[in-house]
Enzyme design. Sequence first.
Site, PDB file in Angstrom:
ATOM      1  N   ASP A  13       0.855  -1.177   0.000  1.00  0.00           N
ATOM      2  CA  ASP A  13       0.000   0.000   0.000  1.00  0.00           C
ATOM      3  C   ASP A  13       0.900   1.239   0.000  1.00  0.00           C
ATOM      4  O   ASP A  13       2.098   1.157   0.294  1.00  0.00           O
ATOM      5  CB  ASP A  13      -0.891  -0.024   1.247  1.00  0.00           C
ATOM      6  N   ASP A  15      -0.201   5.022   1.033  1.00  0.00           N
ATOM      7  CA  ASP A  15      -0.400   5.900   2.193  1.00  0.00           C
ATOM      8  C   ASP A  15      -0.378   5.092   3.487  1.00  0.00           C
ATOM      9  O   ASP A  15      -1.095   4.104   3.621  1.00  0.00           O
ATOM     10  CB  ASP A  15      -1.738   6.642   2.063  1.00  0.00           C
ATOM     11  N   ASP A 209      -1.161  -0.955   6.065  1.00  0.00           N
ATOM     12  CA  ASP A 209      -1.310  -0.363   7.397  1.00  0.00           C
ATOM     13  C   ASP A 209      -2.728  -0.527   7.937  1.00  0.00           C
ATOM     14  O   ASP A 209      -3.014  -0.067   9.036  1.00  0.00           O
ATOM     15  CB  ASP A 209      -0.943   1.120   7.364  1.00  0.00           C
TER      16      ASP A 209
END
Length: 259
Positions: A13, A15, A209
Site C-alpha cells: 500500500d 499511504d 497499514d
Amino acid sequence: MADRKPIESWLTDMDGVLIHEGVPIPGADAFIKKLRESGKPFLVLTNNSIYTPRDLHARLNRMGLEVPIENIWTSALATAKFLDDQRPGGSAYVIGEAGLTTALHDIGYILTDHEPDYVVLGETRTYSFEAMTKAVRLINGGARFICTNPDETGPSTEGPLPATGAVAALITKATGKQPYFAGKPNPLMMRTGLNAIGAHSEASAMIGDRMDTDVLAGIEAGMQTFLVLTGLTRPEQVENFPYRPSQVLDSIADLVDRI
C-alpha cells in the site's frame, strides 16, 4: 503455520506504508531501491482513484521515491480491468477525477449520461449534489452501480474527508441498490495486480497499514501479509479482528532485509 514459498513478488500500500501526509516514511526509499535492484516484480497500490499512475509517479518522485509508472496499481485501474472483462466497449456515467476517467478511456469506454451501462463512483474532492442526483436516477433507470473502493473517509491535513464509501451509502439509500466495489478489500484488485506483473499469490506478499483493507485483501488473495504500524492500525487493534496478518512490524524499514 504451513511452510510458505519464498517471497518472489511484493505488493505494498502507499499511504501509511511508504508515505504519510506527503512525507516519506523512514525506510521507504531503501525498500523501493532494494526492490528495484533485486529485479523482483512489485506494485505500489492505492485505493484512491483520483490520480493516474503518471500523476502518482511524479508525486512519489518529488518525495525521493523512484517508482516506475508500470509499478503503480490503483483502484481505478482495477475497476477499468473489471469492466473491460465484464462488458468490453461499454459506457459509463462517472463521478470521479482524471485517474478514473483516464482508466476508462484507455479501455475504450464511452463516458455519457445517456443510458449508460454503468454508474461508476470514485474519489473526488468536489462531490456535487447534481451529479449524485443524476447517478441515482440513472441507477433507478437500470444502470449497474460500480464503485472504485469502499473507503468511507480519506485523509487530509485538516482531518478526515468523506470518501467513496460514504457517498456510495447515500446513493444506495436513495436507490436500494448496493454497488460492486472493485478496490481493496476485494481480492479482485490484488489478483488483477498480480496478473499485471506476472506474479503468483503463493509466492507474493502484501504490506499494508490497515487490517480491514490491506491485510484482508492479501489474505483472501492467498498472499503472505505484513501489517506495519506507521498508518491507521494500532497494535492493540489487531486482536479485534477475526483474522491476523502473517506478521506485525513497526515499519517498512523492517522488511528491507527480507527482499
